[in-house]
Design an enzyme around this catalytic site. Structure first.
Site, PDB file in Angstrom:
ATOM      1  N   ASP A   1       0.847  -1.192   0.000  1.00 41.69           N
ATOM      2  CA  ASP A   1       0.000   0.000   0.000  1.00 41.69           C
ATOM      3  C   ASP A   1       0.885   1.246   0.000  1.00 41.69           C
ATOM      4  O   ASP A   1       1.891   1.312   0.715  1.00 41.69           O
ATOM      5  CB  ASP A   1      -0.920  -0.009   1.230  1.00 41.69           C
TER       6      ASP A   1
ATOM      7  N   ASN B   1     -12.936  -3.576   2.477  1.00 44.24           N
ATOM      8  CA  ASN B   1     -13.953  -2.541   2.616  1.00 44.24           C
ATOM      9  C   ASN B   1     -14.925  -2.614   1.436  1.00 44.24           C
ATOM     10  O   ASN B   1     -14.517  -2.898   0.307  1.00 44.24           O
ATOM     11  CB  ASN B   1     -13.295  -1.158   2.648  1.00 44.24           C
TER      12      ASN B   1
ATOM     13  N   HIS C   1     -10.204  -5.212  -3.077  1.00 42.68           N
ATOM     14  CA  HIS C   1      -8.851  -5.442  -2.579  1.00 42.68           C
ATOM     15  C   HIS C   1      -8.902  -5.868  -1.125  1.00 42.68           C
ATOM     16  O   HIS C   1      -9.728  -5.398  -0.354  1.00 42.68           O
ATOM     17  CB  HIS C   1      -7.964  -4.200  -2.733  1.00 42.68           C
TER      18      HIS C   1
ATOM     19  N   HIS D   1      -6.843  -5.826   2.268  1.00 41.89           N
ATOM     20  CA  HIS D   1      -5.714  -5.238   2.996  1.00 41.89           C
ATOM     21  C   HIS D   1      -5.131  -6.314   3.909  1.00 41.89           C
ATOM     22  O   HIS D   1      -5.870  -6.919   4.696  1.00 41.89           O
ATOM     23  CB  HIS D   1      -6.176  -4.085   3.891  1.00 41.89           C
TER      24      HIS D   1
HETATM   25  P1  AMP Z   1      -9.809   1.365   0.444  1.00 43.53           P
HETATM   26  O1  AMP Z   1     -10.026   2.579   1.302  1.00 43.53           O
HETATM   27  O2  AMP Z   1     -10.145   0.081   1.117  1.00 43.53           O
HETATM   28  O3  AMP Z   1     -10.448   1.515  -0.926  1.00 43.53           O
HETATM   29  O4  AMP Z   1      -8.231   1.285   0.232  1.00 43.53           O
HETATM   30  C1  AMP Z   1      -7.590   1.798  -0.886  1.00 43.53           C
HETATM   31  C2  AMP Z   1      -6.115   1.687  -0.593  1.00 43.53           C
HETATM   32  O5  AMP Z   1      -5.403   1.821  -1.819  1.00 43.53           O
HETATM   33  C3  AMP Z   1      -5.601   2.776   0.339  1.00 43.53           C
HETATM   34  O6  AMP Z   1      -5.036   2.161   1.497  1.00 43.53           O
HETATM   35  C4  AMP Z   1      -4.561   3.509  -0.494  1.00 43.53           C
HETATM   36  O7  AMP Z   1      -3.456   3.931   0.262  1.00 43.53           O
HETATM   37  C5  AMP Z   1      -4.196   2.453  -1.526  1.00 43.53           C
HETATM   38  N1  AMP Z   1      -3.675   2.960  -2.775  1.00 43.53           N
HETATM   39  C6  AMP Z   1      -4.238   3.892  -3.580  1.00 43.53           C
HETATM   40  N2  AMP Z   1      -3.476   4.097  -4.667  1.00 43.53           N
HETATM   41  C7  AMP Z   1      -2.400   3.276  -4.550  1.00 43.53           C
HETATM   42  C8  AMP Z   1      -1.242   3.017  -5.352  1.00 43.53           C
HETATM   43  N3  AMP Z   1      -1.025   3.654  -6.508  1.00 43.53           N
HETATM   44  N4  AMP Z   1      -0.361   2.090  -4.929  1.00 43.53           N
HETATM   45  C9  AMP Z   1      -0.547   1.446  -3.761  1.00 43.53           C
HETATM   46  N5  AMP Z   1      -1.622   1.635  -2.962  1.00 43.53           N
HETATM   47  C10 AMP Z   1      -2.527   2.542  -3.347  1.00 43.53           C
END
Ligand code: AMP
Length: 116
Positions: free
Chosen positions: A31, A88, A101, A103
Site C-alpha cells: 500500500d 472494505n 482489494h 488489505h
Molecule cells: P480502500 O479505502 O479500502 O479503498 O483502500 C484503498 C487503498 O489503496 C488505500 O489504502 C490507499 O493507500 C491504496 N492505494 C491507492 N493508490 C495506490 C497506489 N497507486 N499504490 C498502492 N496503494 C494505493
C-alpha cells in the site's frame, strides 16, 4: 462491466508499484500509504468493483486472495504474531478504490477492529 481503476494499471505494470506477487488470478503490492509496518493489498487481476459484485464464478480467485495473503504474511515474518485482513465495501465500508482489494496489515498490535 466494471470500470478500470488505477489498480488495473498496477496489474499491467503501466505504473510503478512495490509488487510482491502476481499469478494468473491475483496481484499483491505494498500500500502506498501504509497503516502498519506491513500493509499489502491483494487484488484480483479481473476488475470486480466491490464485494457486492462478486459471483460464484469468482470463488477460485477470492480463495486465491486468501492463500496468497497467508503466504505473504509468512514471507513478511508476521504470521506467528498474527495480522488482520480487511475488505472494505462501498461508502459506509470506507472503500476508496472500486476494484476489490484485501488489505493485509501486521507487524504491530492493531487494536480494536472498529472505532466506536
Ligand atoms: P480502500 O479505502 O479500502 O479503498 O483502500 C484503498 C487503498 O489503496 C488505500 O489504502 C490507499 O493507500 C491504496 N492505494 C491507492 N493508490 C495506490 C497506489 N497507486 N499504490 C498502492 N496503494 C494505493
Amino acid at each position: 462491466m466494471s470500470e478500470e481503476t488505477i489498480f488495473s494499471k498496477i496489474i499491467r505494470k503501466e505504473i510503478p508499484s512495490d509488487m510482491l506477487y502476481q499469478d494468473e488470478l491475483v496481484t499483491a503490492f505494498r500500500d502506498i500509504t501504509p497503516q502498519a509496518p506491513s500493509h499489502i493489498l491483494i487484488i484480483p487481476n479481473k476488475v470486480i468493483a466491490t464485494v457486492d459484485d462478486v459471483t460464484t464464478d469468482d470463488e477460485l480467485t477470492l480463495g486465491r486472495m486468501f492463500t496468497v495473503a497467508a503466504k505473504i504474511a509468512r514471507d513478511e515474518g508476521i504470521s506467528d504474531d498474527g495480522y488482520r485482513l480487511i475488505v472494505n465495501c462501498k461508502d459506509h465500508g470506507g472503500q476508496e478504490v472500486y476494484h476489490i482489494h484485501m488489505h493485509l496489515l501486521g507487524g504491530r498490535p492493531l487494536g480494536a477492529m472498529v472505532k466506536r
